[in-house]
Design a protein around this motif. Sequence first.
Motif, short mmCIF file in Angstrom:
data_model
loop_
_atom_site.label_atom_id
_atom_site.label_comp_id
_atom_site.label_asym_id
_atom_site.label_seq_id
_atom_site.Cartn_x
_atom_site.Cartn_y
_atom_site.Cartn_z
N ILE A 1 14.87 -10.96 -11.96
CA ILE A 1 15.06 -10.17 -13.18
C ILE A 1 14.12 -10.64 -14.27
O ILE A 1 13.50 -9.84 -14.98
N SER A 2 13.98 -11.96 -14.40
CA SER A 2 13.12 -12.51 -15.45
C SER A 2 11.64 -12.32 -15.13
O SER A 2 10.87 -11.85 -15.98
N THR A 3 11.22 -12.64 -13.91
CA THR A 3 9.81 -12.59 -13.55
C THR A 3 9.26 -11.18 -13.57
O THR A 3 8.13 -10.94 -14.05
N TYR A 4 10.05 -10.23 -13.08
CA TYR A 4 9.55 -8.86 -12.93
C TYR A 4 10.15 -7.91 -13.96
O TYR A 4 10.00 -6.69 -13.83
N ASP A 5 10.83 -8.46 -14.97
CA ASP A 5 11.36 -7.67 -16.08
C ASP A 5 12.19 -6.49 -15.58
O ASP A 5 11.96 -5.32 -15.92
N ILE A 6 13.17 -6.80 -14.74
CA ILE A 6 14.01 -5.77 -14.14
C ILE A 6 15.17 -5.43 -15.09
O ILE A 6 15.93 -6.31 -15.48
N ILE B 1 18.15 -16.86 -7.55
CA ILE B 1 17.03 -16.00 -7.14
C ILE B 1 17.10 -14.66 -7.87
O ILE B 1 16.09 -14.14 -8.36
N ILE B 2 18.30 -14.08 -7.95
CA ILE B 2 18.47 -12.80 -8.65
C ILE B 2 18.00 -12.93 -10.09
O ILE B 2 17.25 -12.08 -10.60
N ARG B 3 18.42 -13.98 -10.76
CA ARG B 3 18.01 -14.17 -12.16
C ARG B 3 16.51 -14.39 -12.28
O ARG B 3 15.87 -13.92 -13.24
N GLU B 4 15.92 -15.12 -11.32
CA GLU B 4 14.47 -15.32 -11.32
C GLU B 4 13.74 -13.98 -11.19
O GLU B 4 12.75 -13.72 -11.89
N PRO C 1 23.68 -2.73 -9.59
CA PRO C 1 23.08 -3.12 -8.32
C PRO C 1 21.93 -2.23 -7.86
O PRO C 1 20.95 -2.73 -7.29
N LEU C 2 22.02 -0.93 -8.08
CA LEU C 2 20.94 -0.06 -7.65
C LEU C 2 19.69 -0.31 -8.48
O LEU C 2 18.56 -0.34 -7.94
N ASN C 3 19.84 -0.52 -9.77
CA ASN C 3 18.67 -0.79 -10.60
C ASN C 3 18.02 -2.13 -10.25
O ASN C 3 16.80 -2.28 -10.38
N LEU C 4 18.82 -3.10 -9.79
CA LEU C 4 18.23 -4.34 -9.29
C LEU C 4 17.36 -4.06 -8.07
O LEU C 4 16.23 -4.53 -7.98
#
Length: 435
Positions: free
Chosen positions: A120-125, A115-118, A192-195
């Motif tokens: 990051i990828s979907t919302y360009d984090i 989910i975390i990787r999804e 973690p904070l930027n996530l």
Amino acid sequence: MSLANTSSSEQEHVNSYYAASANPAPNRPALVGEFQTDICVVGAGYSGLSTALHLLERGYKVAVVEGAKVGWGASGRNGGQIVNGLNASLDTIQKRYGDEFAGFVGGLVTEGGKIIRERISTYDIKCDLKEKNVFAAFTQKQMRELEAKKALWSKHGMNDHEMLDKAQIATYVKTDAYVGGLVDHSGGHMHPLNLALGEAAAIEKLGGKIFEMSRVISTQKADADQLVLTDQGQIRCKTIVFCGNAYLGDASRKLKSRVMPVSTQIMATEPLSDDIANGILPTDTCVEDVRYILDYYRLSADKRLLFGGGTVYGGTDPADIVGKLRPNMLKLFPQLANTKIDYAWSGNFALSFSRVPQLGRLDNNTYFAHGYSGHGVTGSHLFGRILAEAIDGDMSRFDVFSSVPWIPFPGGRLLRVPYSTMGSWYYALKDKLGI
């Protein structure tokens, strides 16, 4: 520290490396007056952000109310390691709750990292995502435990683990302290904070509302609706989700005694030269050892060593974080003896007595998730999805977790800290003696 007792200055982010290197984020307004929505999520850490984002993707109107800033608690202070699994091992879960529940947990413990990787990828984090994590062993007994862990996880279809002997672990971490270890190729680490900030921006992109600096005082029924009351306003909604974890404070007194705040500490060195950084962690992989009271560490994007460990039951901060952590760092990496420490901070996670996270309902329209017991980075993202499924009508996975009995701390709130402290001394002694 409960938000009920914090001043406005204390509700800003702690002086951590993460706060100093955070991506730009807006100052979100406090809740003033009445706001109406379908669902109100209390807490803008990973659990709340994950729940809200999943619900918004399903078409719900969602507001998140936060007593401080997005990611102010554990979500913005943790070690940043994407570690699969729960605090309680699959072996412990199997012995305590049976094969069926262990099989259920074994089938989903890697989902949080996915989910975390999804996200990051979907919302360009932008959060400096890096792959793999290493579990390090000091003794042959710990190596046997890792071998058993690998075999059990493989039984549940998880085949991303690889045993490392002394020579092999040295390709990941340059120290003579370890006899071997295990690498999880599906693990990883990030800022973690930027996530958290990236997930908050995604919530707002989908039309969700986030209120900061809005401590929840209480909740109450209002005909067919529910009210979430803060210092200056209220949210009228159909459903409430409590995701405050160790920092829930008095927002729900029914939940307060179910978990205990436990603090852990992290320090960040000055940026290291390429030679020194590569001489410590040549593959830029995060590491944690397998002791009961463990050390965990990794390199930041600008090549600082982020080194964490230690626990304080009850959630108080030690007087000298650097004095507590630095000796352990130097046992592993004596070449850092003259390295400056630029940041040191502490933060609380919520410990459940069983070490299994708790998911449940206080009534038909009030949900909660908490008690990740130090494994909240992945667990919170998973539980956010399961909460959203349940609110949307699919109770299948929610019901399995909510049926796990809650085990209170022996002695209640009065004795839970000394009881847990004595237990930690016992296991720390076993670690020291290698038994």
